[in-house]
Write a protein that holds these residues in place. Structure first.
Motif, PDB file in Angstrom:
ATOM      1  N   TRP A 149       0.801  -1.181   0.164  1.00  0.00           N
ATOM      2  CA  TRP A 149       0.160  -0.077   0.041  1.00  0.00           C
ATOM      3  C   TRP A 149       0.799   1.061  -0.050  1.00  0.00           C
ATOM      4  CZ3 TRP A 149      -4.844   0.818  -1.042  1.00  0.00           C
ATOM      5  CH2 TRP A 149      -5.272   2.136  -0.477  1.00  0.00           C
ATOM      6  N   THR A 150       0.342   2.275  -0.769  1.00  0.00           N
ATOM      7  CA  THR A 150       1.224   3.605  -0.764  1.00  0.00           C
ATOM      8  C   THR A 150       0.106   4.772  -0.402  1.00  0.00           C
ATOM      9  OG1 THR A 150       2.651   2.736  -2.147  1.00  0.00           O
ATOM     10  CG2 THR A 150       2.502   5.138  -2.150  1.00  0.00           C
ATOM     11  N   GLY A 151       0.440   5.464   0.542  1.00  0.00           N
ATOM     12  CA  GLY A 151      -0.236   6.627   0.654  1.00  0.00           C
ATOM     13  C   GLY A 151      -1.032   6.634   2.289  1.00  0.00           C
ATOM     14  N   ALA A 152      -1.530   7.824   2.582  1.00  0.00           N
ATOM     15  CA  ALA A 152      -1.861   7.979   4.134  1.00  0.00           C
ATOM     16  C   ALA A 152      -3.208   7.518   4.192  1.00  0.00           C
ATOM     17  CB  ALA A 152      -1.604   9.355   4.414  1.00  0.00           C
ATOM     18  N   ALA A 153      -3.677   7.302   5.558  1.00  0.00           N
ATOM     19  CA  ALA A 153      -5.097   7.064   5.607  1.00  0.00           C
ATOM     20  C   ALA A 153      -5.370   7.723   7.014  1.00  0.00           C
ATOM     21  CB  ALA A 153      -5.298   5.453   5.756  1.00  0.00           C
ATOM     22  N   THR A 154      -6.633   7.936   7.371  1.00  0.00           N
ATOM     23  CA  THR A 154      -7.309   8.440   8.343  1.00  0.00           C
ATOM     24  C   THR A 154      -8.118   7.644   9.060  1.00  0.00           C
ATOM     25  OG1 THR A 154      -6.869  11.030   7.544  1.00  0.00           O
ATOM     26  CG2 THR A 154      -8.374  10.458   9.618  1.00  0.00           C
ATOM     27  N   ALA A 155      -7.851   7.307  10.389  1.00  0.00           N
ATOM     28  CA  ALA A 155      -8.746   6.273  11.042  1.00  0.00           C
ATOM     29  C   ALA A 155      -9.930   7.281  11.799  1.00  0.00           C
ATOM     30  CB  ALA A 155      -7.998   5.613  12.330  1.00  0.00           C
ATOM     31  N   VAL A 156     -11.085   7.153  11.567  1.00  0.00           N
ATOM     32  CA  VAL A 156     -12.150   7.770  11.752  1.00  0.00           C
ATOM     33  C   VAL A 156     -13.226   7.097  12.534  1.00  0.00           C
ATOM     34  CG1 VAL A 156     -14.097   9.501  11.222  1.00  0.00           C
ATOM     35  CG2 VAL A 156     -11.933   9.327  10.011  1.00  0.00           C
ATOM     36  N   THR A 157     -13.717   7.157  13.798  1.00  0.00           N
ATOM     37  CA  THR A 157     -14.718   6.425  14.414  1.00  0.00           C
ATOM     38  C   THR A 157     -16.094   7.123  14.241  1.00  0.00           C
ATOM     39  OG1 THR A 157     -14.452   7.637  16.321  1.00  0.00           O
ATOM     40  CG2 THR A 157     -13.441   5.678  16.269  1.00  0.00           C
ATOM     41  N   ASP A 158     -17.441   6.592  14.491  1.00  0.00           N
ATOM     42  CA  ASP A 158     -18.585   7.338  14.462  1.00  0.00           C
ATOM     43  C   ASP A 158     -18.564   8.552  15.401  1.00  0.00           C
ATOM     44  OD1 ASP A 158     -21.172   8.197  14.029  1.00  0.00           O
ATOM     45  OD2 ASP A 158     -22.083   6.076  14.050  1.00  0.00           O
ATOM     46  N   PRO A 159     -18.837   9.702  15.073  1.00  0.00           N
ATOM     47  CA  PRO A 159     -19.051  10.631  16.124  1.00  0.00           C
ATOM     48  C   PRO A 159     -20.020  10.570  17.053  1.00  0.00           C
ATOM     49  CG  PRO A 159     -19.178  11.601  13.969  1.00  0.00           C
ATOM     50  CD  PRO A 159     -18.774  10.275  13.685  1.00  0.00           C
ATOM     51  N   ALA A 160     -21.068   9.800  16.424  1.00  0.00           N
ATOM     52  CA  ALA A 160     -22.447   9.939  17.364  1.00  0.00           C
ATOM     53  C   ALA A 160     -22.676   8.679  17.931  1.00  0.00           C
ATOM     54  CB  ALA A 160     -23.393  10.054  16.255  1.00  0.00           C
ATOM     55  N   GLY A 161     -21.538   7.857  17.929  1.00  0.00           N
ATOM     56  CA  GLY A 161     -21.562   6.250  18.611  1.00  0.00           C
ATOM     57  C   GLY A 161     -21.673   6.384  20.154  1.00  0.00           C
ATOM     58  N   VAL A 162     -22.503   6.998  20.675  1.00  0.00           N
ATOM     59  CA  VAL A 162     -22.526   6.698  22.038  1.00  0.00           C
ATOM     60  C   VAL A 162     -23.892   6.203  22.260  1.00  0.00           C
ATOM     61  CG1 VAL A 162     -22.977   8.381  24.371  1.00  0.00           C
ATOM     62  CG2 VAL A 162     -21.690   9.200  22.501  1.00  0.00           C
ATOM     63  N   ASP A 163     -23.690   5.058  23.333  1.00  0.00           N
ATOM     64  CA  ASP A 163     -24.756   4.163  23.456  1.00  0.00           C
ATOM     65  C   ASP A 163     -24.757   3.722  24.946  1.00  0.00           C
ATOM     66  OD1 ASP A 163     -26.519   2.090  23.427  1.00  0.00           O
ATOM     67  OD2 ASP A 163     -25.104   0.548  22.682  1.00  0.00           O
ATOM     68  N   PRO A 164     -25.661   4.567  25.837  1.00  0.00           N
ATOM     69  CA  PRO A 164     -25.424   4.511  27.352  1.00  0.00           C
ATOM     70  C   PRO A 164     -26.214   3.188  27.840  1.00  0.00           C
ATOM     71  CG  PRO A 164     -26.235   6.755  26.619  1.00  0.00           C
ATOM     72  CD  PRO A 164     -26.499   5.901  25.361  1.00  0.00           C
ATOM     73  N   VAL A 165     -25.311   2.771  28.859  1.00  0.00           N
ATOM     74  CA  VAL A 165     -25.987   1.142  29.449  1.00  0.00           C
ATOM     75  C   VAL A 165     -27.291   1.714  30.245  1.00  0.00           C
ATOM     76  CG1 VAL A 165     -23.541   0.606  29.420  1.00  0.00           C
ATOM     77  CG2 VAL A 165     -24.528   1.533  31.470  1.00  0.00           C
ATOM     78  N   ALA A 166     -27.533   2.697  30.380  1.00  0.00           N
ATOM     79  CA  ALA A 166     -28.883   2.807  31.231  1.00  0.00           C
ATOM     80  C   ALA A 166     -29.434   4.014  30.840  1.00  0.00           C
ATOM     81  CB  ALA A 166     -28.608   3.041  32.804  1.00  0.00           C
ATOM     82  N   GLU A 167     -30.804   4.502  31.039  1.00  0.00           N
ATOM     83  CA  GLU A 167     -31.400   5.889  30.786  1.00  0.00           C
ATOM     84  C   GLU A 167     -31.814   6.439  32.016  1.00  0.00           C
ATOM     85  OE1 GLU A 167     -35.316   7.377  28.225  1.00  0.00           O
ATOM     86  OE2 GLU A 167     -34.524   5.636  28.085  1.00  0.00           O
ATOM     87  N   ALA A 168     -30.979   7.456  32.310  1.00  0.00           N
ATOM     88  CA  ALA A 168     -31.196   8.330  33.560  1.00  0.00           C
ATOM     89  C   ALA A 168     -31.198   7.414  34.719  1.00  0.00           C
ATOM     90  CB  ALA A 168     -32.556   9.023  33.244  1.00  0.00           C
ATOM     91  N   PRO A 169     -30.134   6.544  35.205  1.00  0.00           N
ATOM     92  CA  PRO A 169     -30.213   5.848  36.357  1.00  0.00           C
ATOM     93  C   PRO A 169     -30.212   6.728  37.730  1.00  0.00           C
ATOM     94  CG  PRO A 169     -27.996   5.932  35.543  1.00  0.00           C
ATOM     95  CD  PRO A 169     -28.683   6.584  34.269  1.00  0.00           C
ATOM     96  N   ALA A 170     -30.720   6.018  38.655  1.00  0.00           N
ATOM     97  CA  ALA A 170     -31.074   6.764  39.748  1.00  0.00           C
ATOM     98  C   ALA A 170     -29.619   6.317  40.715  1.00  0.00           C
ATOM     99  CB  ALA A 170     -32.176   6.272  40.656  1.00  0.00           C
ATOM    100  N   PRO A 171     -28.849   7.624  40.946  1.00  0.00           N
ATOM    101  CA  PRO A 171     -27.652   7.367  41.736  1.00  0.00           C
ATOM    102  C   PRO A 171     -28.115   7.002  43.079  1.00  0.00           C
ATOM    103  CG  PRO A 171     -27.446   9.297  40.433  1.00  0.00           C
ATOM    104  CD  PRO A 171     -28.959   9.057  40.395  1.00  0.00           C
TER     105      PRO A 171
END
Length: 391
Positions: A79-101
């Motif tokens: 391979w010749t050339g550069a590459a940029t590693a990009v993740t999904d900027p919206a990839g947030v997946d909480p394990v709970a919805e508004a847990p009660a501390p």
């Protein structure tokens, strides 16, 4: 009141290339990315993303698909050339919805300070990589965040007001204006007097482990969760991260050469072109564990390069890298690949320079070691082993 909980992190190291399996190495490879590293990055002028939180040029490029869904190069050197590693900027997946501390909770933080937290309705989570705020979101308490540091770049946090200025300097006035009920931080941001000022103002400040490494992601996640009164969600998130990282590790093992002579000779280069800063990250810098986890050959051991030191022509010539990993803002600051090779002629005369084989990734992600660790490893692996999928 809850009994005190201990948050003090443990430090451990694992010998490089000591285990034959990639998956096992990925889970156990240790790298000391402590406060000294983060402060070094800040001191070298770690640049801020765009004011809108999108990260500007750092997010340019194609989001990496799963490594399992792409066709890897038949020859990793083909391979010749550069590459940029990009993740999904919206990839947030909480394990709970508004847990009660479950509050109040009293913890002993990583500096040995006993802190009682009785309100997590207004959270500030601040560190040089944005790892802590991402962890708070993934725990399900994202709506409780009232501000952000400049490295917090994932989409749901874009509208939060900044409490850092001039890159990573904490702004006391901006913090106090947000009236936080608790602050989570580490030693990677300063001035430290600002942190002490927050404590003097009566705000509970919990200082968590500053080390960022593959082997302590679980520990850091649980530190944050315990301090916020959601230990069950912390355990769930930590288990999910471990499972995701294991899955990516298996996928990397399927495409990465097992023979060291066939692995790409790799270095991690830290650059701030405007300031004339060019550092080579070696053993125990955090980059070594990342390189090994990706199935690459870390040249730092071979040339006896430890820690973070200014790069020299002699080191580059001795390393003869075939691949260079970099932070995106660093590469941009040097004028891209062409500009960097002009600034470092010795690098131009290496296999990496000759083939322009550079892989860059967002400054806030590449050494962050947080909830998105698996995504970071996947994106980097795709950019290395299937660069046509992101080019």
């Amino acid at each position: 009141m809850s009994s005190p909980s201990t948050l003090v992190g443990r430090s451990s190291t694992t010998s490089r290339r000591s285990a034959p399996g990639r998956s096992r190495r990925l889970r156990t490879a240790a790298a000391v990315v402590a406060g000294s590293l983060a402060l070094a990055l800040s001191g070298c002028g770690l640049e801020a993303p765009a004011a809108d939180g999108t990260g500007g040029a750092e997010n340019a490029g194609t989001v990496a698909p799963p490594l399992a869904d792409v066709d890897p190069l038949s020859d990793v050197r083909d391979w010749t050339g550069a590459a940029t590693a990009v993740t999904d900027p919206a990839g947030v997946d909480p394990v709970a919805e508004a847990p009660a501390p479950d509050l109040p909770v009293t913890v002993t933080d990583s500096q040995g300070t006993e802190v009682t937290v009785d309100d997590v309705s207004r959270i500030l989570a601040l560190d040089v990589y944005g790892t802590l705020s991402r962890t708070v979101y993934e725990l399900g308490l994202g709506d409780n965040l009232v501000g952000r540091d400049v490295s917090t770049q994932f989409a749901p946090a874009d509208e939060l007001p900044l409490v850092t200025q001039n890159g990573h300097d904490l702004n006391a006035e901006a913090i106090l204006d947000l009236d936080p009920s608790v602050i989570l931080t580490d030693t990677s941001l300063g001035p430290w007097d600002v942190v002490l000022q927050m404590r003097d103002a009566g705000i509970p400040v919990v200082v968590v482990d500053s080390r960022r490494a593959l082997d302590n992601v679980t520990e850091l996640t649980e530190q944050v969760a315990v301090a916020l009164g959601v230990p069950d969600q912390g355990a769930e998130l930590a288990e999910r991260i471990e499972n995701e990282v294991d899955q990516v590790a298996r996928q990397i093992a399927e495409v990465a050469p097992t023979d060291q002579t066939e692995q790409l000779r790799t270095v991690f280069l830290y650059v701030r072109g405007q300031a004339g800063v060019y550092y080579l990250f070696g053993e125990e810098s955090g980059a070594d564990a990342l390189i090994e986890a990706l199935g690459l050959y870390d040249v730092a051991d071979e040339i006896d390069w430890s820690g973070m030191k200014p790069v020299t022509d002699e080191a580059i010539v001795a390393a003869q890298p075939e691949l260079v990993l970099m932070m995106s803002k660093g590469l941009d600051s040097a004028g891209g690949v062409d500009g960097l090779l002009e600034r470092l002629p010795a690098l131009a005369n290496t296999p990496a320079g000759d083939n322009e084989r550079f892989v860059d990734m967002s400054d806030a992600e590449i050494l962050g070691y947080g909830p998105d660790t698996a995504d970071v490893l996947n994106a980097l692996a795709v950019a290395i082993y299937a660069p046509d999928a992101v080019s």
